[in-house]
Scaffold this active site. Structure first.
Site, short mmCIF file in Angstrom:
data_model
loop_
_atom_site.label_atom_id
_atom_site.label_comp_id
_atom_site.label_asym_id
_atom_site.label_seq_id
_atom_site.Cartn_x
_atom_site.Cartn_y
_atom_site.Cartn_z
N TYR A 181 -1.86 10.99 1.95
CA TYR A 181 -2.76 11.32 0.84
C TYR A 181 -2.76 12.82 0.57
O TYR A 181 -2.85 13.25 -0.58
CB TYR A 181 -4.18 10.87 1.18
CG TYR A 181 -4.36 9.38 1.35
CD1 TYR A 181 -4.65 8.56 0.26
CD2 TYR A 181 -4.24 8.79 2.60
CE1 TYR A 181 -4.83 7.20 0.41
CE2 TYR A 181 -4.41 7.42 2.76
CZ TYR A 181 -4.71 6.63 1.65
OH TYR A 181 -4.87 5.28 1.80
N HIS A 219 -7.25 -6.51 -0.72
CA HIS A 219 -6.15 -5.56 -0.55
C HIS A 219 -5.10 -5.98 0.47
O HIS A 219 -3.91 -5.82 0.24
CB HIS A 219 -6.74 -4.20 -0.16
CG HIS A 219 -5.71 -3.11 -0.06
ND1 HIS A 219 -4.97 -2.68 -1.14
CD2 HIS A 219 -5.31 -2.35 0.99
CE1 HIS A 219 -4.16 -1.70 -0.77
NE2 HIS A 219 -4.34 -1.49 0.52
N ASP A 245 0.85 -1.20 0.00
CA ASP A 245 0.00 0.00 0.00
C ASP A 245 0.88 1.25 0.00
O ASP A 245 1.77 1.38 -0.84
CB ASP A 245 -0.96 -0.06 1.20
CG ASP A 245 -2.00 1.04 1.23
OD1 ASP A 245 -2.96 0.95 0.46
OD2 ASP A 245 -1.85 1.98 2.03
#
Length: 369
Positions: free
Chosen positions: A279, A344, A149
């Site tokens: 982010y 994921h 990730d």
């Protein structure tokens, strides 16, 4: 040391729960059917320490002796996401090192109020300093890297900026993303997926944190861990994952109540802002990395992703991975593995398979000249 005491208390709590019924603890799983009590005792052998790196104090979990494998977690994760891999690698002759990245867990010192301090340059700076601290200075302090990730994003950046520090990389879920000089990433993502797209929703400081507070840390984490739709994740304002605060909290089969409790305890202490800042620094990364436009990754790589992973279904990702673009940007890409029916958090969902993939790949580079 607080982090050591906290983890040991958690281990003791698990051991007590195991005494009357040894099936309570479901992780880490093992291939040799050893008892869960034995597994927890091995977890207690993991050494926890603080390392001063790049102006912050980084919490590091470590076990084993041999070539160093640096394990880099993503969102919303911690060093603990690698619990299966730490035990496996240590038992196979490797030294497993798993830090809490800046803004996470027991790592301290990063200014979480400033997303500009969470760029790839900052985090790679942390990782390079950590490698120097654990592997020693000089030309031979390369390490293996396994990353998932956002950890994979940082691992790709580490390989791009400092390939001299990496023997080989196993990247999970997130492929290399070459810089597009024409479009800022946040602008492109909002154009493709709209204002409810989770990365767009994460941008305004404090907004999504407020919604997370209403939902509760445990529920937020369980919703992320349960997500396995092969599509973009959208979190409409006030609706989020679409579950009610009154609904019972459910867990995927690969995580136990004790695992979730450990994650929850850490994120309740730190909040989610540190992780969300990664982010929020996306466009800043784009501005800072103009000198690397068109640059290739020049270390040996293995890439693994689940076919239900939302990242695999990001627009253009499949074609990039399968039709030559990935190999062009990463010329030493040696293998791409698509795990069927896996989402994921693949290293937790299928730890035995991932462990074997990691070991099979890095053992080819483990013999010192």
């Amino acid at each position: 040391m607080e982090t050591c005491i906290g983890f040991k208390n958690w281990v003791l709590h698990i051991l007590k729960s195991l005494l009357p019924q040894t099936t309570h603890l479901t992780t880490p799983t093992t291939t040799n059917k050893e008892s869960q009590t034995e597994v927890v005792l091995k977890m207690e052998q993991i050494e926890h320490k603080m390392v001063a790196v790049n102006g912050i104090n980084m919490h590091v979990a470590e076990l084993g002796k041999g070539p160093t494998v640096l394990l880099i977690h993503g969102f919303p994760e911690l060093w603990y996401t690698w619990r299966h891999q730490i035990l496996y690698l240590a038992s196979h002759g490797y030294r497993a090192i798993a830090p809490d990245l800046r803004g996470y867990g027991d790592t301290t010192g990063a200014p979480i109020s400033d997303p500009a301090k969470f760029t790839t340059l900052h985090v790679v700076g942390d990782l390079v300093a950590l490698i120097d601290a654990v592997a020693g200075p000089g030309e031979n302090n390369k390490v293996f890297v396994v990353a998932h990730d956002w950890g994979a994003v940082m691992a790709w950046a580490l390989c791009l900026y400092r390939p001299d520090k990496v023997k080989a990389l196993v990247a999970l879920s997130v492929p290399f993303s070459p810089r597009n000089p024409k479009y800022k990433p946040l602008d492109a993502l909002q154009h493709l997926y709209g204002k409810d797209y989770y990365i767009t929703r994460f941008q305004e400081p404090g907004e999504i944190e407020g919604e997370f507070a209403v939902w509760g840390t445990e529920r937020v984490l369980s919703n992320f861990f349960n997500f396995r739709k092969p599509e973009a994740l959208c979190l409409p304002k006030g609706i989020g994952f679409g579950t009610s605060p009154d609904d019972p909290i459910t867990l995927p089969s690969w995580i136990s109540k004790e695992d979730l409790a450990y994650y929850t305890s850490k994120f309740e202490k730190t909040g989610f802002t540190g992780g969300l800042n990664y982010y929020r620094a996306l466009n800043i990364n784009w501005e800072l990395t103009a000198p690397w436009t068109g640059a290739q990754i020049k270390v040996p790589v293995k890439f693994i992703v689940g076919d239900l992973d939302l990242t695999y279904h990001t627009m253009g990702a499949k074609d990039y991975i399968q039709k030559g673009g990935f190999k062009k940007d990463v010329p030493l890409l040696e293998d791409v593995v698509i795990l069927q029916g896996v989402a994921h958090f693949l290293h937790e969902e299928k730890p035995d398979e991932i462990n074997q993939h990691i070991h099979h790949f890095i053992q080819h580079f483990s013999v010192e000249p």
